[in-house]
Design an enzyme around this catalytic site. Structure first.
Site, PDB file in Angstrom:
ATOM      1  N   ASP A 590      -2.750  30.599 -23.193  1.00 28.52           N
ATOM      2  CA  ASP A 590      -2.753  29.705 -22.106  1.00 28.52           C
ATOM      3  C   ASP A 590      -0.368  29.117 -22.942  1.00 28.52           C
ATOM      4  O   ASP A 590      -0.276  28.890 -22.788  1.00 28.52           O
ATOM      5  CB  ASP A 590      -3.432  28.806 -23.169  1.00 28.52           C
ATOM      6  N   GLU A 599      -2.775  32.438 -14.315  1.00 28.65           N
ATOM      7  CA  GLU A 599      -2.498  31.960 -12.916  1.00 28.65           C
ATOM      8  C   GLU A 599      -3.861  30.782 -12.552  1.00 28.65           C
ATOM      9  O   GLU A 599      -4.734  31.654 -13.223  1.00 28.65           O
ATOM     10  CB  GLU A 599      -1.669  32.747 -11.899  1.00 28.65           C
TER      11      GLU A 599
END
Length: 620
Positions: A590, A599
Site C-alpha cells: 500500500d 494504481e
C-alpha cells in the site's frame, strides 16, 4: 438534496468505521465488511497443522454459539501458506460483533446482515464522478470537503502530436483540433484513453442492460435516477447512464472528422530502436488512441495544476473498434431515453466500424512518454465484439456476416473454436458473446443457446479454479498480473451472468468468493477497496488522492479498487525490491509509488460496480 446528504453521511460512516477499526493483521482472514445471512460464509486460517483444528463462533457477548472443525487445504502455492478453510455457511442469524476463534487465533468482530446495504455499489460508482475531467468536483457530491477540486483541462482541446518522439521520429501532426472535453481520467494520471474507456463503458452499461432485460427492480432502483450523488440526479435518466454518458461524450469527440488524411504506421511494425514507416491514409471515422500529456506530471498534481501540453495521439484500429462497440451498445440503450443521442451514437458506430474494416492493421505502437500505450497486437476480439454490438442493435446482415466470419463466434473465455481468454481491456471477445447471450437478437435459437452454454461452461471452469485455491477464489494462475483484482472480478461477472442464465446458486457463490478475496480474505489480510474493512487500501498511485506523497492532498474516497498483487511486472521502485521475495498473492504494498501494484483505474472499478450491484440484487 436529502438523498445526497444521506449518501454523504453513509460514506463518512464507512471511512470513520475503518479508521477506528483494528488494523493489526490477523491469522484468520475473512471478508472485512461481513457476510450475508443466507449466503456463504468462509474464512481462511493460516496454520501449519496437518490435522483439522477446532473452531468456535462467539456472539457479541462472548458466548460460544457454534463450533466445528477446520478443513485442511494444505500448502497453497499462490499465498505460500499452509491453510485451513472454515465454513460458517450453516449459521444464518443476522447480528453484530461475532468473532471466530481457533486456538489462540481470533478474528476481528464481524457482522452478518440479512442483505448487503448497497454502500459499496454507490461508493464504487462515485469513483467515476471523481475522475471526471473538465468540470469541478463539488463538495456536495463527495464524502469529504477535501475531495472537492477545481476543473482540470477545461476545455480539453488538442491537436495531433507533431513533435519528435523518444526514437527521434518526428510526427507530422494534423490540420485540426478536437474539443474532447469531459470523460474520465483513466487511472492515476491525467490521460484519457479510448481503448480502456471502451471496456469500462461496456461493463457499466451492461450492468444496467442486465437489470433492464432481466427485469431486476432492485438493481434498477440502485442504479436509477436519484440513487447516486451526481449533479444530474433527478433529471429523469438513470444515474448510472448519466455518468456513462459523460464518458461517451468524450469518446464520440475522439472520432476523426470526415475527409482527413493522416500519416500513421500501417501493419504490426516492430522497429526496435529504429523508426516507424508512416503511410498516408483516409482516417475519416477512426478514433484517436488517446488524449494525454506530452510528459508525465509529478506526483502529486491536481488536474487543474497540470501545465503539460496535451495532444491527440494517432488513431488506431483498436481504439476505433472500441468506439464502434460502445457507441452501438449506447445506441440501443438510449433509444427511448434520448432518441437524438441514440442516433448520434449509431452513426458514429457505423462510421467507426467501416473505418476499421478499411484499416484493420493500425496498431498502437509507442513510445510516447507521458501516457500509457494500451498496445494490442491482435484485434480479432475487438472486431468480433464491435460486430456483435452492431448486430444486436441493428440486426443488419453486414454485421451478422462479420460475426459469423470471426473465429470467436459464440466463444467464451474457455470455450469455442478459439476461446477468448479472460476479460480485460485487451481481451474483449467474451463481451461480444455476453451481449449475444443476453440481448434479444436475430441469431438462431440454437446459436443463442450455444453462446449461453459456452459462458456457463466458463463459469464452471472458474468454479473448478475456486476449489483448487487455498483462499477459495475463482482464479488460478502461476503469476498474478497487473490489475489482478480486476481479472478476478471480471471472472465474477461471468459467474454472475451464469447465475442469471441458469439460476444455479453455485455461480453466485463463486462471485461471492471473488468479492470476499478483494475485501480481505487474502493472505495479506487486506481490503483492496478504500474505505471498506478494517484494513482498507489507503495510498493509491494517484495524482490527486495523494496524501501519502503530500499531506496537502486528500486521501482517496471510499470505493476505490487497488489493482492488487502483481508478480509478473515488478518495474516500479517498490515492486522491484520485492522481486523474487513474494508469492503471487503477496506481491503488493500500500504505497503511492507502487504503480504496478497500487494504481487505480476506470476499467478496474467497473467490474467492482457490476459485481457489487449483482450481489446486492440477487441476495436472498
Amino acid at each position: 438534496m436529502i438523498r445526497l446528504a444521506a449518501l454523504s453521511f453513509v460514506f463518512a460512516l464507512a471511512v470513520s468505521s475503518a479508521a477506528l477499526a483494528d488494523e493489526t493483521p490477523r491469522q484468520i482472514r475473512l471478508n472485512q465488511t461481513g457476510f450475508e445471512a443466507q449466503g456463504p460464509k468462509r474464512a481462511i486460517l493460516a496454520d501449519p497443522s496437518k490435522t483439522p483444528l477446532d473452531w468456535t463462533l462467539h456472539d457479541a457477548a462472548g458466548v460460544a454459539i457454534v463450533k466445528g472443525k477446520t478443513r485442511v487445504f494444505g500448502d497453497d502455492a499462490a499465498s505460500g501458506e499452509h491453510v485451513h478453510q472454515i465454513d460458517l455457511s450453516a449459521f444464518r442469524k443476522a447480528g453484530d460483533g461475532y468473532r471466530l476463534k481457533v486456538g489462540a487465533a481470533e478474528s476481528r468482530p464481524f457482522a452478518i446482515r440479512a442483505k448487503p446495504d448497497g454502500r459499496l455499489t454507490r461508493a464504487a460508482m462515485s469513483f467515476f464522478y471523481q475522475q471526471r475531467a473538465s468540470v469541478p468536483i463539488e463538495a456536495k457530491y463527495v464524502e469529504r470537503p477535501d475531495l472537492a477540486r477545481p476543473a482540470g483541462h477545461a476545455p480539453d482541446k488538442a491537436t495531433c502530436f507533431d513533435q519528435a518522439d523518444e526514437r527521434g521520429q518526428v510526427w507530422p501532426g494534423c490540420d485540426y483540433t478536437l474539443d474532447a472535453s469531459k470523460g474520465w481520467y483513466d487511472a492515476g494520471d491525467h490521460g484519457k484513453y479510448v481503448v480502456n474507456g471502451g471496456i469500462t463503458v461496456w461493463t457499466l452499461v451492461n450492468a444496467w442492460e442486465r437489470a433492464t432485460l432481466l427485469n431486476r427492480p432492485g438493481a434498477l432502483a440502485a442504479l436509477g435516477d436519484g440513487a447516486l450523488a451526481l449533479p444530474e440526479a433527478g433529471n429523469g435518466v438513470p444515474d448510472l447512464l448519466d455518468e456513462v454518458r459523460f464518458q461517451l461524450d468524450f469518446l464520440l469527440a475522439m472520432q476523426v472528422p470526415e475527409a482527413k488524411t493522416l500519416q500513421v504506421p500501417v501493419g504490426n511494425q516492430r522497429p526496435g530502436n529504429g523508426k516507424l514507416a508512416l503511410s498516408a491514409i483516409n482516417a475519416s471515422g477512426m478514433a484517436h488512441q488517446k488524449l494525454a500529456d506530452r510528459y508525465w506530471t509529478a506526483l502529486p498534481t491536481a488536474p487543474a495544476d497540470d501545465k503539460q501540453v496535451r495532444y491527440l495521439y494517432y488513431p488506431t484500429t483498436g481504439a476505433t473498434l472500441n468506439l464502434a462497440a460502445v457507441a452501438a451498445q449506447a445506441a440501443r440503450v438510449w433509444k427511448t431515453i434520448d432518441p437524438a443521442f441514440s442516433t448520434k451514437c449509431l452513426e458514429a458506430a457505423r462510421r467507426a466500424f467501416a473505418a476499421a474494416q478499411r484499416h484493420p492493421d493500425i496498431y498502437a505502437i509507442g513510445p510516447f512518454t507521458g501516457s500509457g500505450g494500451y498496445g494490442d497486437g491482435d484485434l480479432t476480439d475487438e472486431f468480433y465484439w464491435a460486430a456483435a454490438e452492431l448486430y444486436a442493435t441493428t440486426g443488419e446482415a453486414t454485421y451478422e456476416s462479420a460475426l459469423r466470419a470471426s473465429p470467436l463466434f459464440l466463444a467464451s473465455p474457455t470455450e469455442g473454436t478459439r476461446p477468448t481468454g479472460d476479460i480485460g481491456w485487451n481481451g474483449v471477445g467474451a463481451l461480444g458473446t455476453m451481449t449475444l447471450a443476453l440481448v434479444p437478437n436475430g441469431l438462431k435459437p440454437a446459436e443463442i443457446a450455444q453462446a449461453r452454454a459456452n459462458l456457463v461452461a466458463s463459469a464452471g471452469r472458474y468454479l473448478s479454479d475456486d476449489v483448487s485455491q487455498g483462499y477459495a477464489l475463482p482464479y488460478a494462475a502461476p503469476g498474478y498480473p497487473w490489475g489482478s483484482n480486476s481479472s478476478i472480478l471480471n471472472r465474477a461477472v461471468v459467474l454472475g451472468l451464469a447465475h442469471d442464465l441458469t439460476g444455479e446458486i453455485a455461480y453466485r457463490y463463486g462471485a461471492v468468493d471473488a468479492m470476499d478475496y478483494v475485501l480481505g480474505r487474502n493472505p495479506l489480510d487486506q481490503s483492496y477497496v478504500s474505505g471498506f474493512g478494517a484494513r482498507p487500501m489507503r495510498h493509491p498511485h494517484h495524482r490527486f488522492w495523494a496524501k501519502q506523497a503530500n499531506p496537502a492532498y486528500p486521501a482517496p474516497p471510499s470505493g476505490v479498487l487497488s489493482g492488487g498483487p502483481n508478480s509478473t511486472n515488478m518495474s516500479d521502485t517498490v515492486a522491484s525490491a520485492m522481486k523474487g521475495k513474494c508469492r503471487p498473492q503477496t506481491c503488493w504494498t500500500d504505497d503511492y509509488r507502487a504503480f504496478t501494484q497500487n494504481e487505480v483505474a476506470i476499467n478496474w472499478n467497473a467490474p467492482l460496480v457490476w459485481v457489487s450491484a449483482f450481489l446486492d440484487d440477487t441476495a436472498r
